[in-house]
Scaffold this motif. Sequence first.
Motif, PDB file in Angstrom:
ATOM      1  N   ILE A   1      59.601 -29.167   2.396  1.00  6.61           N
ATOM      2  CA  ILE A   1      60.967 -29.647   2.142  1.00  6.61           C
ATOM      3  C   ILE A   1      61.809 -29.178   3.314  1.00  6.61           C
ATOM      4  O   ILE A   1      62.053 -27.978   3.482  1.00  6.61           O
ATOM      5  CB  ILE A   1      61.536 -29.086   0.822  1.00  6.61           C
ATOM      6  CG1 ILE A   1      60.574 -29.364  -0.344  1.00  6.61           C
ATOM      7  CG2 ILE A   1      62.899 -29.702   0.530  1.00  6.61           C
ATOM      8  CD1 ILE A   1      61.024 -28.764  -1.668  1.00  6.61           C
ATOM      9  N   PRO A   2      62.232 -30.089   4.171  1.00  8.48           N
ATOM     10  CA  PRO A   2      62.996 -29.691   5.360  1.00  8.48           C
ATOM     11  C   PRO A   2      64.266 -28.934   5.001  1.00  8.48           C
ATOM     12  O   PRO A   2      64.774 -29.016   3.873  1.00  8.48           O
ATOM     13  CB  PRO A   2      63.310 -31.034   6.027  1.00  8.48           C
ATOM     14  CG  PRO A   2      62.267 -31.969   5.527  1.00  8.48           C
ATOM     15  CD  PRO A   2      61.984 -31.531   4.115  1.00  8.48           C
ATOM     16  N   ALA A   3      64.770 -28.222   5.950  1.00  8.08           N
ATOM     17  CA  ALA A   3      66.018 -27.479   5.756  1.00  8.08           C
ATOM     18  C   ALA A   3      67.151 -28.429   5.393  1.00  8.08           C
ATOM     19  O   ALA A   3      67.260 -29.539   5.928  1.00  8.08           O
ATOM     20  CB  ALA A   3      66.367 -26.705   7.016  1.00  8.08           C
ATOM     21  N   HIS A   4      67.961 -27.997   4.463  1.00 14.15           N
ATOM     22  CA  HIS A   4      69.171 -28.728   4.063  1.00 14.15           C
ATOM     23  C   HIS A   4      68.864 -30.201   3.768  1.00 14.15           C
ATOM     24  O   HIS A   4      69.511 -31.117   4.280  1.00 14.15           O
ATOM     25  CB  HIS A   4      70.251 -28.592   5.134  1.00 14.15           C
ATOM     26  CG  HIS A   4      70.603 -27.174   5.435  1.00 14.15           C
ATOM     27  ND1 HIS A   4      71.308 -26.374   4.567  1.00 14.15           N
ATOM     28  CD2 HIS A   4      70.285 -26.379   6.503  1.00 14.15           C
ATOM     29  CE1 HIS A   4      71.439 -25.159   5.076  1.00 14.15           C
ATOM     30  NE2 HIS A   4      70.824 -25.133   6.258  1.00 14.15           N
ATOM     31  N   SER A   5      67.853 -30.399   2.923  1.00 10.64           N
ATOM     32  CA  SER A   5      67.484 -31.760   2.522  1.00 10.64           C
ATOM     33  C   SER A   5      67.052 -31.719   1.067  1.00 10.64           C
ATOM     34  O   SER A   5      67.042 -30.667   0.426  1.00 10.64           O
ATOM     35  CB  SER A   5      66.352 -32.296   3.406  1.00 10.64           C
ATOM     36  OG  SER A   5      65.171 -31.545   3.191  1.00 10.64           O
ATOM     37  N   ALA A   6      66.691 -32.880   0.546  1.00 11.45           N
ATOM     38  CA  ALA A   6      66.295 -32.983  -0.856  1.00 11.45           C
ATOM     39  C   ALA A   6      65.031 -33.814  -0.973  1.00 11.45           C
ATOM     40  O   ALA A   6      64.760 -34.675  -0.132  1.00 11.45           O
ATOM     41  CB  ALA A   6      67.415 -33.589  -1.685  1.00 11.45           C
ATOM     42  N   VAL A   7      64.269 -33.549  -2.023  1.00 10.28           N
ATOM     43  CA  VAL A   7      63.080 -34.335  -2.315  1.00 10.28           C
ATOM     44  C   VAL A   7      63.179 -34.819  -3.763  1.00 10.28           C
ATOM     45  O   VAL A   7      63.565 -34.068  -4.658  1.00 10.28           O
ATOM     46  CB  VAL A   7      61.786 -33.506  -2.107  1.00 10.28           C
ATOM     47  CG1 VAL A   7      61.759 -32.274  -2.988  1.00 10.28           C
ATOM     48  CG2 VAL A   7      60.553 -34.347  -2.363  1.00 10.28           C
TER      49      VAL A   7
END
Length: 889
Positions: free
Chosen positions: A125-131
């Motif tokens: 899960i990349p930094a400052h992102s959402a899944v």
Amino acid sequence: MKKFNPTFLATAVISLLTINNSAATMKSQTMVETLSQQLQVNYNVIDNHAATHGVDCSALGADWAACSKINLTLTNNGEAITERDWAIYFHHIRMILAVNNEQFKITHITGDLHKLEPTEKFSGIPAHSAVDIPLISEYWVLSESDVMPRWYITYLDSKPKIITNTDTESDDLSKIVSPITDQWRRTPDDHNHLVTPSYRFQYNADITPLSADVLRGQILPTPSKLTVKDDTILLNNQGVNLVLNGLNPNSLAVLKKQFNQLNIAVTDAGYKIVATLDPQLPAAIAGAYQLDINHKQATITAYDESGIFYAVQSLLSSIPAKSTTFTALTAEDAPRFAYRGIMLDIGRNFKSKAAILRLLDQMAVYKMNKFHFHLTDDEGWRIEIPDLPELTEVGSQRCHDLKEQHCLLPQLGSGPYHDNTGSGYLSRADYIDIIKYANARFIQVIPEIDMPAHTRAAVISMEARYQRLMAENNPQQANEYRLIDPTDTSNTTSVQFYNRLSYLNPCLESSKRFVNKVIDEIVKMHNEAEQPITTWHFGGDEAKNIRLGAGYQDIHAKEKSSAKGTIDQHKEDYPWAKSQACQTMIAQGIVNDVQHLPSYFATEVSKIINQHGIKHMQAWQDGVKYAENARSFAVDNVTVNFWDTLYWGGYDSVNQWANKGYQVIISNPDYVYLDMPYEVNPKESGYYWATRFNDERKIFSFAPNNLPQNAETSLDRDGNKFSAKGTQPWPGAYGLSAQIWTEDIRSDEKMDYMTFPRLLAVAERAWHQADWELAYQHDREFKAGETHYIDQHALLNDWNHFANLVGQRELAKLDLAGIHYRLPIPGAKLVDQRLEANIVFPGLTIEYSVDDGNNWQIYHKPTSVKAKQVLIRSRSNDGKRTSRIEKVQ
């Protein structure tokens, strides 16, 4: 030259490993702490009618082929997450049928506990992102309260940590759940009305405020006969003088406390309230009384002690809060039902002793006399039993222990720690105190130890005891109270999604010894409290495998229905089907088959109950369904809590129990389960499997002694009309009971909210039979809008009178008693910038705001407002609390 020292080398290696392990542990714990703070959970209901929009819910194995689409979003507010060895444990009351993101999988652990973890395809899960993790869930999610709090993170062997935005005990779940707006219908054919301010305004339109003069001298619950006179008795500073001959000192102390709560002193020089006993009263039944209040004194003539107590409750009821006057009146009164009860479940979520005592206080005020105390369930054992410490050391605690050696696994939003209402128990002294408290208020405590299903807490506890004693090389004691047959490999799923450990084995002598031990200890507690047990509640409900129910079909069946879940039923077993002990009993002809075992066990427990001198057994009706009749048991009387929903045939099936000789307590979930929502609105919490709402008006309109009649005044779960008629003789109900199940009632305050003021309507129907309630008539059919047997005008007038009494008098008294009752949300409409508002309980203050809640004004009458949107709420009489705020548009 020094010689080689192997001990030195071993010590060095061990030290190095210890350092490395400590470092690894520290890293794991740091990871958990970080993830719990930087991850945020959002739960969004996409489609509650997935089966009608292309999802094959039947093929996924959904009960009745009902499933929904959910989108679970994990937002990462920190650095990139690349590790795979973490997992999120979370509570979900619906079975998850599919996960449509190959980077994640979800495993059902037990009950409502699930585990979400990355798969080998997890790309981070990349930094400052959402899944997004799209899910298919069984059934539907119609209320925000369906989503439980306290989701928690684990990483390798670290201590778990609750995800910050899910760590809540409040009713506001908005940090977790997206607003449920257009997905509030259970099915496309759901004809209920979403309760908005405008709909509520229409619903309340026939309620009219009554003057204080009209309510003068009125009593709740309504007496059999009441005459209010013109005279008013002004109390001086000396208050009242209680000369209640025949009343015991403990109950007298209760009454003194109640007068003091109304700021009325009790002195020897005050206005006399005199009581005498007369067993020759016309209504010669427990609780009957006559009351005459005049300038000279208040005179009570009662059939028994409880009649004196109830007469004073009527006198107190006639006095508004903070009043210093009595109204002259006469009343003749007696209870409608011998059993006027409340069932409180403290197994699912524990309730404090203080909250229980407050409930008993209000039961006394409203003349309710049976406290059905549900002390155990799958999720918790809540009473101390001497010599069986594991019941409370293990069975009363919930925490993250996957082996369940020290506690039960988390359930129902309790999370990984045992510092909340998921854990807790009553000590022996606590329980005795509660009985004494009830006894002083003429309330009988009926303990329930639910069995043979709903016993997981006991089973796990006794397995912990077994393991302890086996480790001590004491196999005889280890097996003394063991509740499972180790040969039993049955694949069984309970209603709450537990496996075979949810059921104690009814074929074992050790199970009977356990029951005898528990009954023996609780009998001793009651004897010490000077209220010997006269009724024991067996429980008995839901001893089945839900996957063998009518909503499923076998995958190999020749003819299949698209309206049923398709599963391999050949892999499913009835409870105890593979227990050698039970198969032996079947082979010996002791029982016909495993489905008869719950009723067989009920008869066996009745023998144990009788041996303890208890002559009355109570049970949920399905727990004795295979017994021939009430004479099949070893006790004199058997009472059943009847909990079939009316619209599924309960209006007629109730007769079967009465005609088999059982005393019937009307306990229908679609009218008197207080864990159901107040109204059809996703913001209102509560389970809704039986009905979308149980509000005060619906409960007040309930006819408990003529169940078919209710089809003329109410609708089914989906807001549709249903017809009802009784086809068999009906000898009448023994009583009426409200039920407070606590799956999503975690706090004491929430218990108050869900119980009050609805309980007042239950008390009214339990004590008083209204004129608009019709006598049962064989084969008379009722249906809303099509039959007109009920005097609707009389019903409306009766309801309006009750609503005014509650709003203008009773809620203020609940404030004084510290009850956090539900404040109703006003009805309101806004037309051409003109605000009109009303409320279900006249007397409560309505407030509105035109500036997003920064300033609130009191609503008195239709008012011009210069705003496109107005906020509205109600405020309690003491000014300390307000209702939920809603927008009027």
